[in-house]
Motif scaffolding. Structure first.
Motif: not given
Ligand SMILES: Cc1cc2nc3c(=O)[nH]c(=O)nc-3n(C[C@H](O)[C@H](O)[C@H](O)COP(=O)(O)OP(=O)(O)OC[C@H]3O[C@@H](n4cnc5c(N)ncnc54)[C@H](O)[C@@H]3O)c2cc1C
Ligand code: SF4
Length: 338
Positions: A213-229
């Motif tokens: 029914t859903a996917i839940e993401l917690p608060l922490r998103g690592f928005a400053t130091n991230y990558t998808y390679l």
């Protein structure tokens, strides 16, 4: 001609009712994977329950500061959602690395979680495949296994999970909300997909009568130091040979917390907590990243055509971790980090 029933559910309770007592039934959302599998006679559901109109198409903030993503949110809507772009850019990048714009417009996040392996033998019903027909054998082990697993494989199956989105969800430690005949349950992302072991016909721990029914993401998103390679044979419209999602938390050049996951190498997105732990407290430099990558690959095993993936995965991890540490997720800089 293979006949099957078709019903469309307008709410979750109706979807559950339609599924009850129909062991050969399957839910269908965007249909971008299931319809192909049906055309090739890999899947032969006796009944399709169309869930694409269920009211599960919202992205909502949770009380804990995270996000609840309905299972019917389209991959492109999620990738371009302002809260996802701002707070969880690793998820946005991973989604945009998958498939094509047209497919992402159709594909749902629930279907993306549950898409089946792209092992060529799985799609070819003239060949033995334990995942498609339990106990028939694995054609890939002694066959063309260039795209297959280097980690966590078994003597029964060496398939890899093909999703890009799921590699980012592993790093974000998402939770999967599920509705079944006995009510709702929540599954931690790490426990959702399975390794093949001696039961490769099961990709995950969802029961056949349960609906995501859903996917839940917690608060922490690592928005400053991230990558998808994502490393693949073509720049678009190709599955990963190896992919790496990274989220780092840094404090004045030192790593407070590191999370990274690999795609294209195992039956599920691959995380190694021990390798993440060796980065903790260390300067964010290439030496530390090399050590972590080597730890991940200690148990890697190549076959005739995919041994190259071990070296590729090592380089991809070091590059992805370096990009994330610099805050340049898309390889914008060739500068060496200190
Ligand atoms: C040519 C091509 C290239 C692609 N390239 C990539 C790529 O590079 N990276 C990538 O990640 N993906 C790629 N994909 C896969 C694509 O992302 C998936 O096909 C898509 O995400 C599946 O979503 P869907 O809604 O269409 O699922 P469907 O095809 O409708 O369903 C897939 C499976 O999920 C089940 N299901 C769907 N929704 C639910 C639910 N809510 N609860 C329980 N079960 C459910 C169905 O029963 C079925 O078994 C590619 C696909 C194609 C055809
Ligand atoms: S690797 Fe798995 S999916 Fe591929 S042929 Fe072997 S059993 Fe089938």
């Amino acid at each position: 001609m293979i006949s099957f029933q078709y019903s469309r559910a307008s709410n979750v309770a109706e979807a559950m009712r339609l599924m009850a007592g129909s062991p050969g039934a399957k839910f269908i959302a965007g249909g971008t994977n299931l319809v192909d599998l049906m055309k090739m006679e890999v899947e032969r559901p006796t009944k399709l329950i169309d869930v694409s109109r269920l009211p599960l198409d919202k992205v909502e903030e949770t009380a804990g500061g995270g996000l609840r993503i309905g299972a019917l949110v389209r991959n492109s809507d999620l990738a371009y959602h302002p809260l996802v772009e701002r707070r969880y850019p690793v998820l946005s990048s991973a989604l945009l690395a998958g498939a094509s714009q047209q497919l992402r417009n159709m594909a749902s996040v629930g279907g993306n979680l549950l898409q089946r392996t792209r092992c060529a033998y799985f799609y070819d019903i003239a060949t033995p495949c334990n995942k498609r027909a339990a106990g028939s054998g694995c054609s890939a082990i002694g066959g063309l296994n260039r795209m297959n697993a280097i980690l966590g494989a078994s003597d029964s199956c060496i398939a890899v999970h093909p999703s890009d989105m799921c590699v980012a969800l592993a790093v974000l430690e998402a939770k999967i909300h599920v509705m079944g005949p006995r009510g709702e349950r929540v599954i931690a992302f790490a426990d959702f997909h399975r390794l093949p072991e001696d039961m490769p016909e099961r990709d995950n721990n969802l029961n056949t009568d349960e609906l995501v029914t859903a996917i839940e993401l917690p608060l922490r998103g690592f928005a400053t130091n991230y990558t998808y390679l994502k490393i693949r044979d073509r720049l678009s419209y190709a599955f990963a040979l190896v992919s790496v999602a990274v989220g780092l938390e840094l404090d004045r050049g030192r790593i407070k917390e590191a999370r990274f996951a690999l795609g294209g190498v195992a039956h599920k997105p691959w995380r190694n907590r021990q390798a993440e732990a060796v980065l903790s407290g260390r300067p964010a430099d290439a030496g530390a990243f090399r050590q972590a990558a080597d730890l991940v690959l200690l148990e890697a095993k190549g076959l005739e055509h995919n041994t190259f993936k071990i070296a590729l995965a090592r380089r991809a991890m070091i590059r992805a971790l370096s990009q994330a540490a610099r805050g340049t997720p898309q390889s914008q800089s060739n500068k060496k980090i200190a």
